[in-house]
Design a protein around this motif. Sequence first.
Motif, PDB file in Angstrom:
ATOM      1  N   HIS A 129       1.251  11.316   8.785  1.00 59.50           N
ATOM      2  CA  HIS A 129      -0.121  10.899   9.067  1.00 59.50           C
ATOM      3  C   HIS A 129      -0.447  11.275  10.510  1.00 59.50           C
ATOM      4  O   HIS A 129       0.348  11.003  11.422  1.00 59.50           O
ATOM      5  CB  HIS A 129      -0.278   9.391   8.869  1.00 59.50           C
ATOM      6  CG  HIS A 129      -0.042   8.944   7.459  1.00 59.50           C
ATOM      7  ND1 HIS A 129      -1.032   8.358   6.690  1.00 59.50           N
ATOM      8  CD2 HIS A 129       1.063   8.991   6.668  1.00 59.50           C
ATOM      9  CE1 HIS A 129      -0.542   8.056   5.502  1.00 59.50           C
ATOM     10  NE2 HIS A 129       0.728   8.429   5.459  1.00 59.50           N
ATOM     11  N   ARG A 157      -3.441  -3.230   4.433  1.00 54.23           N
ATOM     12  CA  ARG A 157      -2.168  -2.822   3.832  1.00 54.23           C
ATOM     13  C   ARG A 157      -2.314  -2.448   2.364  1.00 54.23           C
ATOM     14  O   ARG A 157      -1.448  -1.763   1.819  1.00 54.23           O
ATOM     15  CB  ARG A 157      -1.150  -3.956   3.989  1.00 54.23           C
ATOM     16  CG  ARG A 157      -0.888  -4.334   5.436  1.00 54.23           C
ATOM     17  CD  ARG A 157      -0.189  -5.672   5.565  1.00 54.23           C
ATOM     18  NE  ARG A 157      -1.024  -6.774   5.087  1.00 54.23           N
ATOM     19  CZ  ARG A 157      -0.686  -8.056   5.189  1.00 54.23           C
ATOM     20  NH1 ARG A 157       0.464  -8.389   5.738  1.00 54.23           N
ATOM     21  NH2 ARG A 157      -1.488  -9.004   4.731  1.00 54.23           N
ATOM     22  N   THR A 209      -3.425   4.815  10.005  1.00 57.67           N
ATOM     23  CA  THR A 209      -2.087   5.058   9.464  1.00 57.67           C
ATOM     24  C   THR A 209      -1.333   6.102  10.279  1.00 57.67           C
ATOM     25  O   THR A 209      -0.149   6.337  10.031  1.00 57.67           O
ATOM     26  CB  THR A 209      -2.140   5.490   7.984  1.00 57.67           C
ATOM     27  OG1 THR A 209      -2.984   6.635   7.839  1.00 57.67           O
ATOM     28  CG2 THR A 209      -2.669   4.356   7.122  1.00 57.67           C
ATOM     29  N   GLN A 219      -8.294   0.811   0.968  1.00 50.99           N
ATOM     30  CA  GLN A 219      -8.960   1.808   1.796  1.00 50.99           C
ATOM     31  C   GLN A 219     -10.445   1.460   1.815  1.00 50.99           C
ATOM     32  O   GLN A 219     -10.916   0.659   1.007  1.00 50.99           O
ATOM     33  CB  GLN A 219      -8.761   3.222   1.242  1.00 50.99           C
ATOM     34  CG  GLN A 219      -7.321   3.719   1.299  1.00 50.99           C
ATOM     35  CD  GLN A 219      -7.181   5.155   0.834  1.00 50.99           C
ATOM     36  OE1 GLN A 219      -8.056   5.995   1.054  1.00 50.99           O
ATOM     37  NE2 GLN A 219      -6.070   5.451   0.178  1.00 50.99           N
ATOM     38  N   HIS A 252       5.236   7.691   6.835  1.00 51.33           N
ATOM     39  CA  HIS A 252       5.241   6.460   6.046  1.00 51.33           C
ATOM     40  C   HIS A 252       5.623   6.761   4.604  1.00 51.33           C
ATOM     41  O   HIS A 252       5.429   7.882   4.121  1.00 51.33           O
ATOM     42  CB  HIS A 252       3.855   5.807   6.056  1.00 51.33           C
ATOM     43  CG  HIS A 252       3.362   5.425   7.409  1.00 51.33           C
ATOM     44  ND1 HIS A 252       4.068   4.606   8.253  1.00 51.33           N
ATOM     45  CD2 HIS A 252       2.215   5.761   8.078  1.00 51.33           C
ATOM     46  CE1 HIS A 252       3.385   4.439   9.377  1.00 51.33           C
ATOM     47  NE2 HIS A 252       2.271   5.130   9.292  1.00 51.33           N
ATOM     48  N   PRO A 274       0.543   0.546  11.331  1.00 56.40           N
ATOM     49  CA  PRO A 274      -0.907   0.484  11.143  1.00 56.40           C
ATOM     50  C   PRO A 274      -1.401  -0.966  11.138  1.00 56.40           C
ATOM     51  O   PRO A 274      -0.622  -1.900  10.945  1.00 56.40           O
ATOM     52  CB  PRO A 274      -1.119   1.147   9.777  1.00 56.40           C
ATOM     53  CG  PRO A 274       0.112   1.953   9.538  1.00 56.40           C
ATOM     54  CD  PRO A 274       1.224   1.194  10.200  1.00 56.40           C
ATOM     55  N   PHE A 294      -0.014   4.597  -0.684  1.00 55.24           N
ATOM     56  CA  PHE A 294      -0.286   4.547   0.746  1.00 55.24           C
ATOM     57  C   PHE A 294      -0.466   5.947   1.342  1.00 55.24           C
ATOM     58  O   PHE A 294       0.176   6.318   2.324  1.00 55.24           O
ATOM     59  CB  PHE A 294       0.846   3.795   1.459  1.00 55.24           C
ATOM     60  CG  PHE A 294       0.466   3.261   2.812  1.00 55.24           C
ATOM     61  CD1 PHE A 294      -0.518   2.304   2.954  1.00 55.24           C
ATOM     62  CD2 PHE A 294       1.120   3.721   3.944  1.00 55.24           C
ATOM     63  CE1 PHE A 294      -0.862   1.814   4.202  1.00 55.24           C
ATOM     64  CE2 PHE A 294       0.791   3.228   5.199  1.00 55.24           C
ATOM     65  CZ  PHE A 294      -0.202   2.274   5.323  1.00 55.24           C
ATOM     66  N   CYS A 328      -7.483   4.461   5.167  1.00 54.29           N
ATOM     67  CA  CYS A 328      -6.831   3.218   5.564  1.00 54.29           C
ATOM     68  C   CYS A 328      -6.710   3.290   7.079  1.00 54.29           C
ATOM     69  O   CYS A 328      -6.223   4.288   7.620  1.00 54.29           O
ATOM     70  CB  CYS A 328      -5.465   3.143   4.889  1.00 54.29           C
ATOM     71  SG  CYS A 328      -4.464   1.729   5.314  1.00 54.29           S
ATOM     72  N   ARG A 368       4.109   2.030  -0.471  1.00 53.40           N
ATOM     73  CA  ARG A 368       4.620   0.962   0.369  1.00 53.40           C
ATOM     74  C   ARG A 368       4.677  -0.345  -0.418  1.00 53.40           C
ATOM     75  O   ARG A 368       4.019  -0.482  -1.461  1.00 53.40           O
ATOM     76  CB  ARG A 368       3.766   0.785   1.628  1.00 53.40           C
ATOM     77  CG  ARG A 368       2.433   0.098   1.415  1.00 53.40           C
ATOM     78  CD  ARG A 368       1.736  -0.221   2.746  1.00 53.40           C
ATOM     79  NE  ARG A 368       2.454  -1.237   3.512  1.00 53.40           N
ATOM     80  CZ  ARG A 368       2.065  -1.673   4.715  1.00 53.40           C
ATOM     81  NH1 ARG A 368       0.992  -1.157   5.300  1.00 53.40           N
ATOM     82  NH2 ARG A 368       2.759  -2.605   5.341  1.00 53.40           N
TER      83      ARG A 368
END
Length: 282
Positions: free
Chosen positions: A152, A254, A102, A257, A179, A107, A194, A99, A183
């Motif tokens: 991350h 969001r 991040t 990936q 994070h 992000p 996430f 993703c 999420r």
Amino acid sequence: MKIEKLTCHIGAEISGVDLSEAARSDDLFAEIRAALLEHKVLFLRDQDIARADHVAFASRFGALEDHPVVGSDPEHPGLVRIYKDENSPPDYFENSWHCDATWREAPPMGAVLRCIACPPVGGDTMWVNMARAYADLSDHVKEAIAPLRARHSIEATFGARMPEEKRLALKAQFPDAEHPVVRTHPETGEKVLFVNGFATHFTNFHTAANVRYGQDYAPGAAQLLHYLIGRATIPEYQVRWRWRPNSVAIWDNRSTQHYAVMDYPPTVRRMERAGIVGDRPF
């Protein structure tokens, strides 16, 4: 505008639309944005548009961001050139499930990627629905990961091949972000798994509820993180797109990936991407 689903869980192809027109039309852009929230990644063919139109369309979603390693086109801030040719070194950041960025506190919301040139075969990109990857988890795993947070890192990925001084300077500029492992999508309310290749470890796993012996934490936590990251590899959650010049992909960073398949060297692949500033995951 015609919308055709490409798989059961992710991706749709849009036809009958010119993105340069969508950059100027509130109604047309609103239709595209609604389709993006539903399908998570949208694809269009035959978009022979100027860079200024590319940037103008992407900017309808929000402010554009620069990339700290790759940089952006000097005449079109926020437009990143991802150009590969016969002499380009192997790239091990694109060809992994990830993703975007991040390692940032906030992000990107998403991106608009346009193909300029590509090999006659190969160089596809894949996307995966991480809301579905979360939804299909067993209840006991959902319960276990609900409170977890993960670190991350840009240092451990982009920075790993740099000399130590540059690597540490990169980390100072972009300290590791933390994070939630799950999420909440700010627009749809969906729960999204996430964690991805930028996640290095859980930051709050070592509690009395989870750890009774050393093995519970290491490798116990690492095995759980590895399992969760591996959910992206399940084909039922994926869509694969074959590029042609002037093809465009628009994705919601969001809830997805992506993976750039690195099967085409030593041929040419030139892409241009506008990344859109996002918000802090919660």
